[in-house]
Design an enzyme around this catalytic site. Structure first.
Site, PDB file in Angstrom:
ATOM      1  N   HIS A 157      31.437  42.009  35.577  1.00  0.00           N
ATOM      2  CA  HIS A 157      32.027  40.955  36.407  1.00  0.00           C
ATOM      3  C   HIS A 157      33.364  40.567  35.774  1.00  0.00           C
ATOM      4  O   HIS A 157      33.460  40.404  34.555  1.00  0.00           O
ATOM      5  CB  HIS A 157      31.092  39.741  36.448  1.00  0.00           C
ATOM      6  N   HIS A 175      42.493  36.501  37.323  1.00  0.00           N
ATOM      7  CA  HIS A 175      41.489  35.612  37.899  1.00  0.00           C
ATOM      8  C   HIS A 175      42.233  34.510  38.637  1.00  0.00           C
ATOM      9  O   HIS A 175      42.796  33.609  38.013  1.00  0.00           O
ATOM     10  CB  HIS A 175      40.600  35.040  36.787  1.00  0.00           C
TER      11      HIS A 175
END
Length: 475
Positions: free
Chosen positions: A14, A60
């Protein structure tokens, strides 16, 4: 390795590009390389326009993480994809791009991977291909951009008082969350409209994709409208990949446990950490595995016990990153119900004889400044709730070569999903116990007999000398 991809647990990362926490760490290809060297088979990349909007970065979104160029990540994936395993690498893309930049990504991907890129053609799969047929291939998997609002919406709904509570990583990390009760029971009545806000018709949204980009997609992902029942509906003529956040999945297993097992016989389900795990911690992977989830996505750059379980599971099957699911999760006649307590199938008898190697691998004042260490071993099972337990030996004071000679028995109802957990602690009366090593071993691959069991660091790196002498027996 000749069953469809949906019949395997797959070693899944992830936010694979993050070097540390989820909010301010650097993005880099280094954690991607490290994951591939370990055998991880699913790499996740968040792709965004760069600052000048003419190229693509990986970062991110909505955080202070510093970007890395997409092309750098793709080249590193190509170089290291098959170092640890020949079986296929899946790249899951979180796409936040305009069609123009999607076309640029298509060009990058095609030029970087060339013939090793798996392109399924325009027809929908009725069944996923098998890992054997996809050896040394790269597969792209993505879903419509709308669905990426999910993480942000969940984050925005979190009470501000919860923010910033992520604790510093201590020597051991938190104990693996218990599956036996309240952490899922609390969700029984609140699977509500928020779970439908970010859904869309996957087929329709694909029309907005750049055509070159759409043709890259080897595993199509998407959520149909209609909530959980619609998401988990099995289409006999088409297979798909569905993603759920950790907390949504925990809600779903309370009311739809058997439906999830039925869905994952044919389709791929991915579960990823909740957005408030700012410190890159992880959840208990068993909640996914016992429901047939193939892609239990983990922060591989994190530390702690949950990640040790993940490393342990994928020691199985030669460490190739694919572990065949137990037959009971694939049974088309009787659907496995994880809530039902089953009879004991076998009992694992574990003898912990002794340990050695700390004297060589650690500085002599590492544990105690003025005396030899005081070691004890914790040994137990991670598995379905009925099987999960931890026990410990006595503490042996002032001894670099501890000899415990203690026997433990573990009745197992679902040995196929069980992992043997082993930790060595150095007892400290005034502070937190020191870390002395750990490992997790899949029960399905244990063989009876005396074994020298190597131990690993918190990061999962094997020590040169530290090991335990143990005996395993199934009774």
């Amino acid at each position: 390795m000749s069953a469809p991809l949906s019949h395997y647990f797959i070693y899944t990362g992830h936010n694979s590009y993050l070097t540390g926490n989820q909010l301010s760490s650097e993005c880099s290809d280094v954690p991607i390389i490290n994951a591939l060297k370990r055998g991880v088979r699913v790499i996740e990349l968040d792709i965004w326009p760069n600052s000048t909007k003419d190229d693509v970065d990986v970062l991110h979104g909505g955080t202070l993480t510093t970007p890395v160029e997409l092309i750098k990540c793709l080249r590193s994936i190509k170089e290291y994809a098959f170092v640890a395993s020949e079986y296929p690498v899946v790249i899951t893309l979180e796409d936040h791009l305009t069609p123009k930049l999607q076309a640029k990504v298509a060009e990058m991907v095609t030029q970087t991977f060339g013939e090793i890129l798996f392109s399924p053609g325009p027809e929908c799969f009725k069944e996923f291909p098998c890992p054997e047929s996809l050896k040394r291939r790269i597969i792209i998997s993505t879903k419509p951009p709308k669905e990426y609002l999910e993480a942000k919406e969940v984050k925005d709904k979190e009470d501000d008082s919860q923010r910033g509570k992520a604790s510093d990583e201590e020597a051991w990390g938190n104990e693996v969350p218990d599956l036996k009760g309240s952490h899922v029971a609390n969700y029984k009545n609140d699977f509500d409209e928020e779970d439908e806000e970010d859904t869309d018709d996957g087929e329709k949204s694909q029309h907005s994709l750049a055509p070159e980009y759409k043709h890259l997609i080897g595993i199509l992902a998407g959520k149909p409208k209609g909530g959980l029942d619609a998401w988990l509906r099995v289409d006999p003529d088409k297979v798909t990949r569905l993603s759920m956040s950790e907390q949504k999945f925990e809600k779903a297993v309370v009311t739809h446990g058997k439906q999830i097992v039925r869905f994952t016989r044919q389709n791929v389900l991915r579960v990823y950490p909740k957005s408030t795990r700012f410190d890159s911690s992880n959840y208990n992977p068993l909640i996914g595995w016992m429901h047939g989830v193939q892609m239990v996505a983990f922060n591989m750059q994190g530390l702690g016990r949950s990640l040790w379980l993940m490393h342990g599971m994928f020691k199985a099957n030669g460490g190739c990153g694919y572990v065949k699911k137990p037959d009971f999760l694939l049974n088309s006649v009787e659907v496995f119900d994880p809530k039902i307590k089953l009879p004991v199938k076998t009992t694992l008898k574990v003898t912990v004889y002794m340990g050695e190697g700390w004297y060589y691998d650690f500085h002599h004042t590492h544990f105690d400044a003025y005396s030899p260490p005081d070691f004890y071993t914790r040994v137990g099972i991670a598995g379905v709730p009925a099987d999960s337990v931890m026990k410990k030996t006595k503490i042996l004071e002032d001894n670099w070569l501890p000899s415990w000679n203690e026997v433990f028995e573990f009745p197992l109802t679902v040995p196929e999903l069980a992992l043997l957990r082993i930790e060595v602690h150095e007892y400290d009366m005034s502070e937190k116990d020191d870390f002395g090593g750990q490992t997790c071993l899949p029960i399905s691959e244990l063989r009876s007999g005396i074994r020298a069991v190597p131990l690993y660091s918190r990061k999962g790196e094997k020590y040169n000398s530290v090991k335990l002498l143990m005996h395993f027996e199934f009774i």
